[in-house]
Design an enzyme around this catalytic site. Structure first.
Site, short mmCIF file in Angstrom:
data_model
loop_
_atom_site.label_atom_id
_atom_site.label_comp_id
_atom_site.label_asym_id
_atom_site.label_seq_id
_atom_site.Cartn_x
_atom_site.Cartn_y
_atom_site.Cartn_z
N CYS A 1 37.52 25.19 45.09
CA CYS A 1 38.88 25.25 44.52
C CYS A 1 38.95 26.19 43.32
O CYS A 1 39.99 26.77 43.05
CB CYS A 1 39.35 23.85 44.13
SG CYS A 1 39.65 22.78 45.55
N CYS B 1 35.32 42.00 37.07
CA CYS B 1 36.05 41.00 37.86
C CYS B 1 36.19 39.75 36.98
O CYS B 1 36.13 39.86 35.75
CB CYS B 1 35.34 40.72 39.17
SG CYS B 1 33.71 40.00 38.96
#
Lengths: 101, 459
Positions: free
Chosen positions: B239, B412
Site C-alpha cells: 500500500c 525518485c
C-alpha cells in the site's frame, strides 16, 4: 480447421498494469488446424499483447506464481488448466493476488 | 415563594442528572480497565472464555436489533460471546473488522500489530486517532474498542507474529482473521491455522481492489492449495508503494467481519471454496468458484512436507513488513547523497535533474528545476518522452561548450527506481542520447525532505 474464436480477456489486481493499465480486452484468435488451448493462449498473449517484462506475467509455459487464472468465473484448476480447450466467447480472467491491508 | 421552590426543584433535577451521568462515567471507566488487558509484548496464556447461560437485560437491549434476526437469535448471540478471534494486523482491514466484531458482542479479541500509529494510516485505519499518533496500533485499537463495547475483552499484542510464537498464540483463539499486509505473514498465518485446525478468514486490498476468502474451513482449501509457490518479490506491490483508497480495505474488512460473525454464531460461512473479488472502480463484486483442498498441498495435503512452521521470509524472499525495500543496484561511485546534490545545485553547475516518478506523484511534490520522465516511459522507450530528454541533454551540451559528458542526476521517492533508471540511461548514453554521466540521488526526495529541506512534503 478450427474457426477463429473471440475471447474476452480480463486483467485485474494489478496484472492490468502490464497491459497499459487496460483491464478489458476483446481479442480474436486466428483459425488454426487444432482447437486453441490455454497453453497456446498464454504463448499468444506473450507474443501479441505483452510489450515489456514478460517474466512478470508468464513463467515457463504457465503464469507466474501469484496470478490466479479463471475460466468463465471458475478457478482454471477445475477446468484442466493448460489443457483447457477454448470455446468461442469464453471469458478468461488473470488476477494478481493482493497482499496489502 | 412558589417560584423559588420551582426554580430550586429544577436546579435539583439538573444536579441529579449530572450525578447520574458522573456515576455512569465512573462505572464505565471501571469496566474499561477490566475489559482492556495490558499491552502484551509476549504471548501469555489466557483462560478460555466461559459460556454464558443466558443474556442479561442489558445484553438484550444492546443487541436487540440483531437478536430479532432468525439467522442469529439468542443462541447465536450466546455463541458470539464465547468466541475468541485473533486479528492479525490492526490496519486498514483490521480496524473495521474489529470494530464490527466488538459492536456485535464477540467474546474476546486478540489485537496483534508490531507497528505504531502514523499520520498516513489515519485515512483508512479508522480506530486510530490524531491523539494516538506514535502509540502502538494494538493498544490504540484496544482502547477504541473498549470505549465502543466494554463487555468485549480486548488483548493487545505489540509484537511481530513469527514462526516461534504463532502456534502458541493462534491455538488460544477460535477463529483467525488475516488482516496483514505482506506475503510472508500470509503464509505463516495459513500454516499456523492448518497446524492448529483454525478457520482463517483472509482479506486483502490494494489501490481500488479487494479480495476475500475463507481458508481451512469445513474441508475447503488452504492458502497454499491456491498459491503453492510465493510470488516473485519484485511483483508484489504494497500500500505504501501502490496506494489504496481507504474505504476499499474498509469494505473488505467489513465483509471479513461478516464471515467471522457467521462462523462464530454458528450459521457458518458460505465462501469456504470461493474467492470474492471487489473492484471499487467499477463498483462490482464477483464470486469465483475455487479448487477444492489439494491432495498435493505441502501443508494440508495427504503427505504434508510442512509439519512445523518455517522461515517464511526466506521462503518468500521478502521481509514480513509492508515497509519499502531498499535496493542496492549501483556501485557507490554512481550514487550521490542529497547533501552532495545540494552543493551541485548551489554551485549552478550545468546538469539535468531527472525525476522518474509516475506523474501522479510528481503532482504531489517535486523540485522545481527537475524534468519528469516516469520510469515506465524509459522502460518502454516512449518516443515523445525520449525526444524531450534528448533535446534537453543536447541543449545542456551546447550550453556547456565542452566535450565533457552532460551530468544527469536521477531522483525518485526513495532511491530505488532511480537506480533502475540509471542502469537504463547508461545503455542509452552515446547511442540514443548524447554521452552522459549519470548518477542517482541516494534516498530520493524523502531524504531531501529529511536532510535538506524540511518544508518539502513527505508522503
Amino acid at each position: 480447421m478450427a474457426a477463429p474464436i473471440a475471447l474476452h480477456l480480463e486483467f485485474g489486481g494489478g496484472a492490468e498494469l502490464l497491459f497499459d493499465g487496460v483491464k478489458n480486452h476483446h481479442v480474436t484468435l486466428p483459425s488454426q488446424s487444432e482447437p486453441w488451448d490455454m497453453r497456446q493462449l498464454l504463448a499468444w498473449i506473450r507474443g501479441n499483447m505483452l510489450k515489456e517484462r514478460p517474466e512478470l506475467f508468464v513463467q515457463g509455459e504457465s503464469v507466474r506464481p501469484g496470478i490466479l487464472v479463471l475460466i468463465n468465473d471458475a478457478d482454471w484448476e477445475l477446468m484442466g488448466e493448460l489443457e483447457y480447450q477454448l470455446q468461442d466467447q469464453d471469458n478468461i480472467i488473470f488476477i494478481s493476488t493482493l497482499h496489502g491491508g | 415563594m412558589e417560584e423559588d421552590v420551582l426554580s430550586l426543584r429544577k436546579q435539583l433535577m439538573e444536579k441529579d442528572r449530572e450525578i447520574a451521568f458522573l456515576k455512569g462515567k465512573i462505572d464505565q471507566l471501571g469496566k474499561d480497565s477490566e475489559s482492556l488487558r495490558q499491552l502484551q509484548d509476549k504471548i501469555t496464556l489466557h483462560a478460555p472464555l466461559k459460556p454464558k447461560a443466558s443474556l442479561t437485560n442489558a445484553d438484550i437491549m444492546r443487541y436487540s436489533r440483531q437478536l430479532l434476526l432468525p439467522e442469529l437469535g439468542v443462541q447465536g448471540q450466546l455463541n458470539l460471546s464465547k468466541t475468541s478471534v485473533l486479528v492479525v494486523g490492526c490496519g486498514g482491514l483490521g480496524c473495521p473488522l474489529a470494530q464490527y466484531l466488538a459492536a456485535a458482542g464477540i467474546g474476546r479479541l486478540g489485537l496483534l500489530d508490531y507497528d505504531d500509529v502514523e499520520l498516513n494510516n489515519l485515512h483508512r485505519q479508522i480506530l486510530h486517532t490524531e491523539q494516538g499518533l506514535g502509540q502502538p496500533k494494538a493498544l490504540s485499537a484496544a482502547q477504541a474498542l473498549s470505549r465502543l463495547n466494554s463487555a468485549v475483552e480486548c488483548i493487545p499484542y505489540h509484537l511481530q507474529l513469527s514462526p516461534e510464537n504463532a502456534l502458541e498464540l493462534i491455538q488460544q483463539y477460535d477463529i483467525v482473521a488475516d488482516c496483514s499486509d505482506n506475503v510472508p505473514t500470509r503464509y505463516l498465518v495459513n500454516d499456523a491455522c492448518v497446524l492448529t485446525g483454525r478457520p482463517l478468514v483472509s482479506a486483502s486490498a490494494l489501490r481500488m481492489e479487494g479480495q476475500l476468502t475463507v481458508y481451512n474451513y469445513r474441508g475447503g482449501p488452504c492458502y497454499r492449495c491456491l498459491y503453492p509457490k510465493p510470488p516473485p518479490p519484485e511483483t508484489v506491490t504494497n500500500c505504501s508503494d501502490g496506494g489504496v483508497l481507504g474505504v476499499v480495505p474498509g469494505i473488505m474488512g467489513c465483509l471479513q467481519a461478516l464471515e467471522v460473525l457467521k462462523i462464530a454464531s454458528g450459521q457458518g460461512s458460505s465462501i469456504e471454496q470461493q474467492l470474492v473479488m471487489f473492484d471499487g472502480q467499477e463498483t462490482r463484486f464477483r464470486s469465483i468458484r475455487l479448487r477444492p483442498k489439494q491432495a498435493s498441498c505441502a501443508v494440508c495435503g495427504e503427505t504434508p512436507t510442512v509439519t512445523e512452521l518455517q522461515n517464511y521470509e526466506s521462503f518468500c524472499g521478502s521481509a514480513a513488513t509492508d515497509k519499502c525495500r531498499r535496493l542496492n543496484l549501483l556501485p557507490k561511485e554512481q550514487r550521490i547523497t542529497v547533501l552532495e546534490y545540494k552543493s551541485i545545485q548551489d554551485s549552478s553547475a550545468p546538469h539535468l535533474l531527472l525525476d522518474v516518478r509516475p506523474s501522479v506523484e510528481v503532482d504531489i511534490c517535486h523540485l522545481s528545476h527537475s524534468l519528469n520522465i516516469p520510469l515506465a516511459s524509459l522502460e518502454n522507450k516512449k518516443s515523445g518522452d525520449i525526444d524531450q530528454l534528448r533535446e534537453k541533454i543536447s541543449a545542456l551540451k551546447t550550453q556547456m561548450k565542452t566535450d565533457l559528458e552532460v551530468p544527469v542526476f536521477v531522483v525518485c521517492k526513495l532511491g530505488n527506481d532511480s537506480q533502475k533508471a540509471v542502469q537504463m540511461l547508461e545503455k542509452m548514453s552515446g547511442c540514443e542520447l548524447e554521452r552522459i554521466s549519470v548518477k542517482d540521488i541516494c534516498g530520493g526526495l524523502m531524504a531531501w525532505a529529511q536532510k535538506i529541506d524540511p518544508s518539502f512534503p513527505q508522503y
